[in-house]
Scaffold this motif. Structure first.
Motif, PDB file in Angstrom:
ATOM      1  N   VAL A   1      34.756  53.952  23.253  1.00 47.64           N
ATOM      2  CA  VAL A   1      34.420  54.369  24.624  1.00 47.64           C
ATOM      3  C   VAL A   1      34.139  53.161  25.505  1.00 47.64           C
ATOM      4  N   VAL A   2      33.388  52.197  24.986  1.00 45.63           N
ATOM      5  CA  VAL A   2      33.058  50.997  25.772  1.00 45.63           C
ATOM      6  C   VAL A   2      34.324  50.217  26.117  1.00 45.63           C
ATOM      7  N   SER A   3      35.232  50.059  25.131  1.00 44.75           N
ATOM      8  CA  SER A   3      36.473  49.325  25.387  1.00 44.75           C
ATOM      9  C   SER A   3      37.318  49.998  26.470  1.00 44.75           C
ATOM     10  N   ILE A   4      37.497  51.310  26.345  1.00 46.59           N
ATOM     11  CA  ILE A   4      38.307  52.049  27.321  1.00 46.59           C
ATOM     12  C   ILE A   4      37.644  52.032  28.689  1.00 46.59           C
ATOM     13  N   GLY A   5      36.334  52.184  28.709  1.00 45.51           N
ATOM     14  CA  GLY A   5      35.614  52.146  29.986  1.00 45.51           C
ATOM     15  C   GLY A   5      35.722  50.792  30.664  1.00 45.51           C
ATOM     16  N   ALA A   6      35.574  49.715  29.887  1.00 46.31           N
ATOM     17  CA  ALA A   6      35.663  48.371  30.452  1.00 46.31           C
ATOM     18  C   ALA A   6      37.061  48.101  30.999  1.00 46.31           C
ATOM     19  N   LEU A   7      38.097  48.521  30.261  1.00 47.29           N
ATOM     20  CA  LEU A   7      39.466  48.307  30.733  1.00 47.29           C
ATOM     21  C   LEU A   7      39.750  49.134  31.977  1.00 47.29           C
ATOM     22  N   SER A   8      39.228  50.356  32.049  1.00 46.95           N
ATOM     23  CA  SER A   8      39.436  51.206  33.228  1.00 46.95           C
ATOM     24  C   SER A   8      38.838  50.563  34.472  1.00 46.95           C
ATOM     25  N   ILE A   9      37.639  50.016  34.336  1.00 52.76           N
ATOM     26  CA  ILE A   9      36.982  49.353  35.472  1.00 52.76           C
ATOM     27  C   ILE A   9      37.801  48.157  35.929  1.00 52.76           C
ATOM     28  N   ILE A  10      38.278  47.361  34.968  1.00 49.03           N
ATOM     29  CA  ILE A  10      39.042  46.161  35.309  1.00 49.03           C
ATOM     30  C   ILE A  10      40.372  46.519  35.967  1.00 49.03           C
ATOM     31  N   LEU A  11      41.064  47.514  35.427  1.00 48.34           N
ATOM     32  CA  LEU A  11      42.397  47.852  35.941  1.00 48.34           C
ATOM     33  C   LEU A  11      42.360  48.491  37.318  1.00 48.34           C
ATOM     34  N   TYR A  12      41.352  49.322  37.568  1.00 48.96           N
ATOM     35  CA  TYR A  12      41.359  50.122  38.792  1.00 48.96           C
ATOM     36  C   TYR A  12      40.354  49.666  39.854  1.00 48.96           C
ATOM     37  N   LEU A  13      39.437  48.760  39.497  1.00 47.94           N
ATOM     38  CA  LEU A  13      38.440  48.293  40.464  1.00 47.94           C
ATOM     39  C   LEU A  13      38.499  46.796  40.714  1.00 47.94           C
ATOM     40  N   THR A  14      39.334  46.085  39.995  1.00 48.75           N
ATOM     41  CA  THR A  14      39.464  44.631  40.179  1.00 48.75           C
ATOM     42  C   THR A  14      40.937  44.260  40.179  1.00 48.75           C
ATOM     43  N   PRO A  15      41.262  43.060  40.654  1.00 53.79           N
ATOM     44  CA  PRO A  15      42.662  42.600  40.622  1.00 53.79           C
ATOM     45  C   PRO A  15      43.023  41.890  39.317  1.00 53.79           C
ATOM     46  N   LEU A  16      42.120  41.872  38.339  1.00 51.50           N
ATOM     47  CA  LEU A  16      42.315  41.105  37.108  1.00 51.50           C
ATOM     48  C   LEU A  16      43.134  41.906  36.095  1.00 51.50           C
ATOM     49  N   ARG A  17      44.411  42.044  36.352  1.00 54.96           N
ATOM     50  CA  ARG A  17      45.278  42.810  35.453  1.00 54.96           C
ATOM     51  C   ARG A  17      46.060  41.853  34.555  1.00 54.96           C
ATOM     52  N   THR A  18      45.330  41.210  33.649  1.00 54.83           N
ATOM     53  CA  THR A  18      45.926  40.196  32.786  1.00 54.83           C
ATOM     54  C   THR A  18      45.647  40.511  31.320  1.00 54.83           C
ATOM     55  N   ALA A  19      46.335  39.774  30.446  1.00 55.00           N
ATOM     56  CA  ALA A  19      46.120  39.939  29.010  1.00 55.00           C
ATOM     57  C   ALA A  19      44.710  39.541  28.616  1.00 55.00           C
ATOM     58  N   SER A  20      44.172  38.512  29.251  1.00 54.06           N
ATOM     59  CA  SER A  20      42.821  38.056  28.907  1.00 54.06           C
ATOM     60  C   SER A  20      41.764  39.088  29.272  1.00 54.06           C
ATOM     61  N   SER A  21      41.924  39.769  30.413  1.00 54.73           N
ATOM     62  CA  SER A  21      40.951  40.798  30.791  1.00 54.73           C
ATOM     63  C   SER A  21      41.011  41.976  29.815  1.00 54.73           C
ATOM     64  N   ALA A  22      42.221  42.322  29.358  1.00 54.56           N
ATOM     65  CA  ALA A  22      42.352  43.387  28.357  1.00 54.56           C
ATOM     66  C   ALA A  22      41.722  42.957  27.036  1.00 54.56           C
ATOM     67  N   LEU A  23      41.896  41.694  26.665  1.00 47.58           N
ATOM     68  CA  LEU A  23      41.302  41.190  25.424  1.00 47.58           C
ATOM     69  C   LEU A  23      39.781  41.249  25.473  1.00 47.58           C
ATOM     70  N   PHE A  24      39.197  40.857  26.599  1.00 51.28           N
ATOM     71  CA  PHE A  24      37.735  40.906  26.713  1.00 51.28           C
ATOM     72  C   PHE A  24      37.223  42.345  26.704  1.00 51.28           C
ATOM     73  N   SER A  25      38.000  43.269  27.271  1.00 52.58           N
ATOM     74  CA  SER A  25      37.633  44.686  27.185  1.00 52.58           C
ATOM     75  C   SER A  25      37.674  45.152  25.734  1.00 52.58           C
ATOM     76  N   PHE A  26      38.701  44.729  25.023  1.00 52.04           N
ATOM     77  CA  PHE A  26      38.840  45.041  23.599  1.00 52.04           C
ATOM     78  C   PHE A  26      37.650  44.475  22.828  1.00 52.04           C
ATOM     79  N   ASP A  27      37.300  43.227  23.138  1.00 53.51           N
ATOM     80  CA  ASP A  27      36.178  42.562  22.457  1.00 53.51           C
ATOM     81  C   ASP A  27      34.866  43.296  22.680  1.00 53.51           C
ATOM     82  N   SER A  28      34.660  43.806  23.897  1.00 55.24           N
ATOM     83  CA  SER A  28      33.388  44.458  24.218  1.00 55.24           C
ATOM     84  C   SER A  28      33.135  45.656  23.316  1.00 55.24           C
ATOM     85  N   GLY A  29      34.188  46.425  23.035  1.00 56.37           N
ATOM     86  CA  GLY A  29      34.034  47.583  22.163  1.00 56.37           C
ATOM     87  C   GLY A  29      33.724  47.194  20.735  1.00 56.37           C
ATOM     88  N   PHE A  30      34.431  46.195  20.208  1.00 58.37           N
ATOM     89  CA  PHE A  30      34.178  45.756  18.840  1.00 58.37           C
ATOM     90  C   PHE A  30      32.818  45.075  18.713  1.00 58.37           C
TER      91      PHE A  30
END
Length: 473
Positions: free
Chosen positions: A171-200
Motif C-alpha cells: 500500500v505504501v509503495s503504490i500510494g507513494a508512486l501515485s502521489i509522485i505520478l499525479y502530483l509532481t513532475p518527477l516521472r522517472t525511473a528513480s522516483s519509481a525506485l524510491f517509491s518501491f523502496d519505501s514499501g519494502f
C-alpha cells in the motif's frame, strides 16, 4: 521452515473453509512473501507508469533495476538462509531461544557487507544517474534483509501481523508512486525506485519489530555465535548458493547470447526470454505452498514419531510400524503435489496459449513459455525432493544434486544458445536432475536403517564457540 509446521497444523486441523484458506494464505506469504511482493509490485508499477504516460526508457530502466536487485539479493542471501534455517531449528528444538535474535542480527550484518561490496563496484562502473544508483542500492540492501527475516518469520505465531507487514508495504509503495505520478513532475525511473523502496522499508521495519517482540532478547549472546555450527553444516552454505545460482543460470547464459541486450548501458538482459521465465515461474508457486502446508503438517508428525521411537528405545515392531506409516504418508504427499502441479501446469499452458498473445507474446515466446512451464514442473518437484532429503540429513546427496543441476543447466543452455534454441535446455536439466533426485531418495529410504543407526557419529561432540561460551539458556 523452522516452526511453521506446528502453527499451520493448528489451523489446518480446524474444520471450515476459512481456516483452510488462512493456512494456505499464511503459507504463501511466509514461503514466497518477498518474491510474490516483487512480482505483483513490478506488474502494478509498470501498469501505473504506462497509464501516467512515463516514457518507455524510464519504465525499462525501472524494471531492469528491480530484476537485478531481486535476482542478486536472492543469490547473496542464499549464502546464509539454508544454513540459518537449520541452525534456528536446532536453537528452537534445544531451547536456546536467546540465541535466535542475535543470529538474525549477525546474518544480516554478514550478508549486507558481502552484498555491498560487489553492488558498489557495479554501481561505480555503471553509467547511471546518482538517483537511480541510490534507489537501486537501497532496494538491494532491503531485499537482502527481508530474505534473512523470512527464516525467522516462519517460526512466529502472529501470522496476521506478518501478512499485515507485506500488505502495508504494498500500500505504501503504490500510494507513494501515485502521489509522485499525479502530483509532481518527477516521472522517472528513480522516483519509481524510491517509491518501491519505501514499501519494502515499511515491510522490513514491521517484520523486525514483530521478530524482536517474539524472540525477546535474554542473556547476552554474540551476534556471530551461530557461526559456531559452521563446522557441522558447511555444506548447507554451499547448497544454498548452488541452488540460487542454478535457478537463474539459464537466464545468465541467455543474457550473453544473441537475444541479450544492454539497457541504459548498464543492465545486460534478454527481455523476451526473461518475461517468458517470469510468467512460467508463476506456474510453480502452488507446489511451494502445498509443500509447506501439506507435507510439513502431514509428513513431519510421522517423521518425528519414527525417530521418537528410536530415541526413546521403542521396540523394533514400533519402529518398523512408524517407518511404514512415514513411507505411506510421504508417498501420498508426493503423489498429491505432483498431481496438483500437473493440473496447474496444464492450466498455465492453456491460459498462456489463449491470453499471452493479448500481452504481446509472439508465437516463438509462447512455445518458449510452454517448454519453461514443463521445465519448472520438473524443477519444483526436484526442489521438494531435495528438501525431504534434508529431513533425513542427506546433505551430501543434496549437494551433488545441486552441483548436477547447476552444471547441466549451464552446459545445456550454452549449447542451446549456440544452436539458437531456447527453453528446452532448462527442461532437460530439470528433468534429468529430478530423475537423479528420485533415485537418491529411493536409495535413502531403502537404506534408512543404515543412515539412522550406522552413518551417525558414535560420540556426539558439543560445538565450541570461538566467540565465548556457546549458548546458555
Amino acid at each position: 521452515m523452522a516452526g511453521i509446521g506446528f502453527e499451520l497444523k493448528k489451523l489446518f486441523d480446524k474444520s471450515g473453509l476459512v481456516n483452510k484458506a488462512k493456512a494456505y494464505t499464511y503459507s504463501s506469504l511466509i514461503t514466497i512473501g518477498p518474491m510474490l511482493l516483487c512480482i505483483v509490485m513490478v506488474a502494478v508499477f509498470n501498469w501505473m507508469m504506462r497509464q501516467a504516460g512515463v516514457d518507455f526508457l524510464n519504465v525499462e530502466l525501472f524494471q531492469s533495476s528491480v530484476i537485478y536487485a531481486f535476482i542478486f539479493s536472492y543469490i547473496m542471501s542464499s549464502m546464509m538462509t539454508m544454513y540459518l534455517t537449520r541452525v534456528s531449528s536446532d536453537f528452537l528444538n534445544e531451547g536456546y531461544h536467546n540465541a535466535l535474535l542475535p543470529s538474525l542480527y549477525g546474518s544480516i550484518q554478514i550478508t549486507l557487507i558481502a552484498g555491498a561490496i560487489p553492488a558498489l563496484i557495479f554501481l561505480i562502473v555503471a553509467p547511471l544517474p546518482l538517483s537511480v544508483k541510490t534507489g537501486l542500492f537501497l532496494l538491494f540492501m532491503l531485499l537482502i534483509m527481508i530474505w534473512n527475516q523470512v527464516v525467522y518469520v516462519s517460526a512466529m505465531k502472529n501470522f496476521r501481523r506478518i501478512v499485515g507487514a507485506f500488505a502495508c508495504g504494498a500500500v505504501v509503495s503504490i500510494g507513494a508512486l501515485s502521489i509522485i505520478l499525479y502530483l509532481t513532475p518527477l516521472r522517472t525511473a528513480s522516483s519509481a525506485l524510491f517509491s518501491f523502496d519505501s514499501g519494502f522499508l515499511v515491510t522490513a521495519g514491521m517484520l523486525m519489530v514483530q521478530i524482536e517482540r517474539y524472540f525477546k532478547p535474554g542473556k547476552t549472546v554474540s551476534n556471530f555465535s551461530f557461526l559456531a555450527f559452521l563446522r557441522r553444516y558447511p555444506s548447507l552454505i554451499v547448497i544454498g548458493i548452488l541452488n540460487a545460482v542454478g535457478l537463474f543460470a539459464h537466464q545468465f547464459i541467455q543474457w550473453f547470447g544473441p537475444s541479450g541486450v544492454v539497457i541504459s548501458d548498464a543492465f545486460l538482459m534478454a527481455p523476451q526470454y526473461d518475461v517468458a521465465v517470469f510468467c512460467a515461474f508463476l506456474s510453480a508457486v502452488p507446489t511451494l505452498i502445498v509443500f509447506v502446508v501439506s507435507l510439513e503438517t502431514s509428513f513431519y508428525p510421522k517423521f518425528r514419531n519414527y525417530y521418537d521411537y528410536i530415541l526413546s528405545k521403542g521396540s523394533i515392531m514400533d519402529i518398523n510400524r512408524a517407518r511404514t506409516e512415514m513411507y505411506q504418508v510421504l508417498g501420498q504427499q508426493f503423489t498429491l503435489m505432483m498431481g496438483i502441479q500437473m493440473i496447474f501446469s496444464i492450466i498455465s499452458i492453456a491460459l498462456g496459449i489463449r491470453f499471452l498473445p493479448l500481452m504481446g507474446f509472439t508465437s516463438t515466446q509462447i512455445d518458449l513459455f510452454n517448454l519453461l512451464v514443463i521445465g519448472y514442473f520438473a524443477y519444483i518437484i526436484y526442489n521438494v525432493v531435495s528438501l525431504v532429503l534434508l529431513y533425513f540429513d542427506d546433505r551430501k546427496g543434496v549437494l551433488w544434486l545441486a552441483i548436477a543441476f547447476l552444471g547441466m543447466n549451464t552446459g545445456f543452455t550454452a549449447i542451446s544458445v549456440w544452436l539458437n534454441d531456447q527453453g528446452f535446455s532448462f527442461f532437460a536439466a530439470s528433468f534429468l536432475t529430478l530423475l537423479l533426485a528420485l533415485a537418491r531418495i529411493i536409495h535413502v529410504l531403502n537404506h534408512i536403517n543404515y543412515y539412522t543407526f550406522s552413518a551417525q557419529p558414535l560420540v556426539a561432540r558439543q560445538t565450541e564457540n570461538r566467540f565465548g561460551p556457546l549458548l546458555k539458556r
